[in-house]
Write a protein that holds these residues in place. Sequence first.
Motif, PDB file in Angstrom:
ATOM      1  N   THR A   1       0.841  -1.195   0.000  1.00 23.90           N
ATOM      2  CA  THR A   1       0.000   0.000   0.000  1.00 23.90           C
ATOM      3  C   THR A   1       0.878   1.247   0.000  1.00 23.90           C
ATOM      4  N   GLU A   2       0.412   2.243  -0.733  1.00 29.08           N
ATOM      5  CA  GLU A   2       1.172   3.476  -0.868  1.00 29.08           C
ATOM      6  C   GLU A   2       0.420   4.654  -0.284  1.00 29.08           C
ATOM      7  N   ARG A   3       1.200   5.597   0.236  1.00 30.18           N
ATOM      8  CA  ARG A   3       0.662   6.888   0.656  1.00 30.18           C
ATOM      9  C   ARG A   3       1.481   7.959  -0.048  1.00 30.18           C
ATOM     10  N   ALA A   4       0.780   8.932  -0.593  1.00 30.50           N
ATOM     11  CA  ALA A   4       1.448  10.064  -1.237  1.00 30.50           C
ATOM     12  C   ALA A   4       1.370  11.264  -0.300  1.00 30.50           C
ATOM     13  N   TRP A   5       2.475  11.970  -0.191  1.00 30.11           N
ATOM     14  CA  TRP A   5       2.607  13.107   0.717  1.00 30.11           C
ATOM     15  C   TRP A   5       3.082  14.330  -0.056  1.00 30.11           C
ATOM     16  N   ARG A   6       2.462  15.475   0.182  1.00 26.07           N
ATOM     17  CA  ARG A   6       2.910  16.722  -0.441  1.00 26.07           C
ATOM     18  C   ARG A   6       3.795  17.475   0.550  1.00 26.07           C
ATOM     19  N   ILE A   7       4.961  17.896   0.090  1.00 22.98           N
ATOM     20  CA  ILE A   7       5.830  18.714   0.922  1.00 22.98           C
ATOM     21  C   ILE A   7       5.219  20.107   1.020  1.00 22.98           C
ATOM     22  N   VAL A   8       4.945  20.543   2.246  1.00 21.47           N
ATOM     23  CA  VAL A   8       4.357  21.863   2.440  1.00 21.47           C
ATOM     24  C   VAL A   8       5.345  22.847   3.070  1.00 21.47           C
ATOM     25  N   GLU A   9       6.439  22.310   3.609  1.00 17.91           N
ATOM     26  CA  GLU A   9       7.440  23.196   4.204  1.00 17.91           C
ATOM     27  C   GLU A   9       8.788  22.500   4.180  1.00 17.91           C
ATOM     28  N   ALA A  10       9.831  23.254   3.852  1.00 14.95           N
ATOM     29  CA  ALA A  10      11.205  22.746   3.877  1.00 14.95           C
ATOM     30  C   ALA A  10      12.050  23.826   4.537  1.00 14.95           C
ATOM     31  N   ILE A  11      12.576  23.497   5.724  1.00 17.51           N
ATOM     32  CA  ILE A  11      13.349  24.466   6.490  1.00 17.51           C
ATOM     33  C   ILE A  11      14.751  23.909   6.699  1.00 17.51           C
ATOM     34  N   THR A  12      15.745  24.725   6.447  1.00 23.45           N
ATOM     35  CA  THR A  12      17.118  24.352   6.740  1.00 23.45           C
ATOM     36  C   THR A  12      17.387  24.727   8.184  1.00 23.45           C
ATOM     37  N   THR A  13      17.867  23.746   8.962  1.00 19.39           N
ATOM     38  CA  THR A  13      18.153  23.972  10.362  1.00 19.39           C
ATOM     39  C   THR A  13      19.652  24.049  10.579  1.00 19.39           C
ATOM     40  N   GLY A  14      20.049  24.527  11.728  1.00 19.20           N
ATOM     41  CA  GLY A  14      21.467  24.666  12.022  1.00 19.20           C
ATOM     42  C   GLY A  14      22.149  23.401  12.472  1.00 19.20           C
ATOM     43  N   ALA A  15      21.392  22.330  12.673  1.00 21.64           N
ATOM     44  CA  ALA A  15      21.990  21.087  13.191  1.00 21.64           C
ATOM     45  C   ALA A  15      22.914  20.453  12.192  1.00 21.64           C
TER      46      ALA A  15
END
Length: 125
Positions: A111-125
Amino acid sequence: MQRLTLTLLSAPGLPMGDSRWRLSLSLETGANGQPDAEAWTARHSDWGASLNPPDAPTQYGDIEHDPDFGGWCLRLADEGHGLDDAALESIQFPGISRPGEVLVTRAPDGTERAWRIVEAITTGA
């Protein structure tokens, strides 16, 4: 590190998705926009994941890299269980991990689930 936040675009029983389902992934991408296997090898403990479904407890897990399994995998522990008991779901990353792009996870039963990226944040880690 990059933190991606995704919402459910489609899944069995939810063909139109449900934006209340949130998947969060922490990873490093290389120059090609894909997850970086060398960075994962160096710091795989930082590659975390969490799934926050509506009306259910948050599941925590991680991202694994296993070329024999098909590349990138998602592990999410069920409540009361450890990650060692979690099933591996394959992850098909988009060409570039940025808002608007679609990521697909496939469970062991296919079974598959499709996900839309709604936010991409670059972190300092």
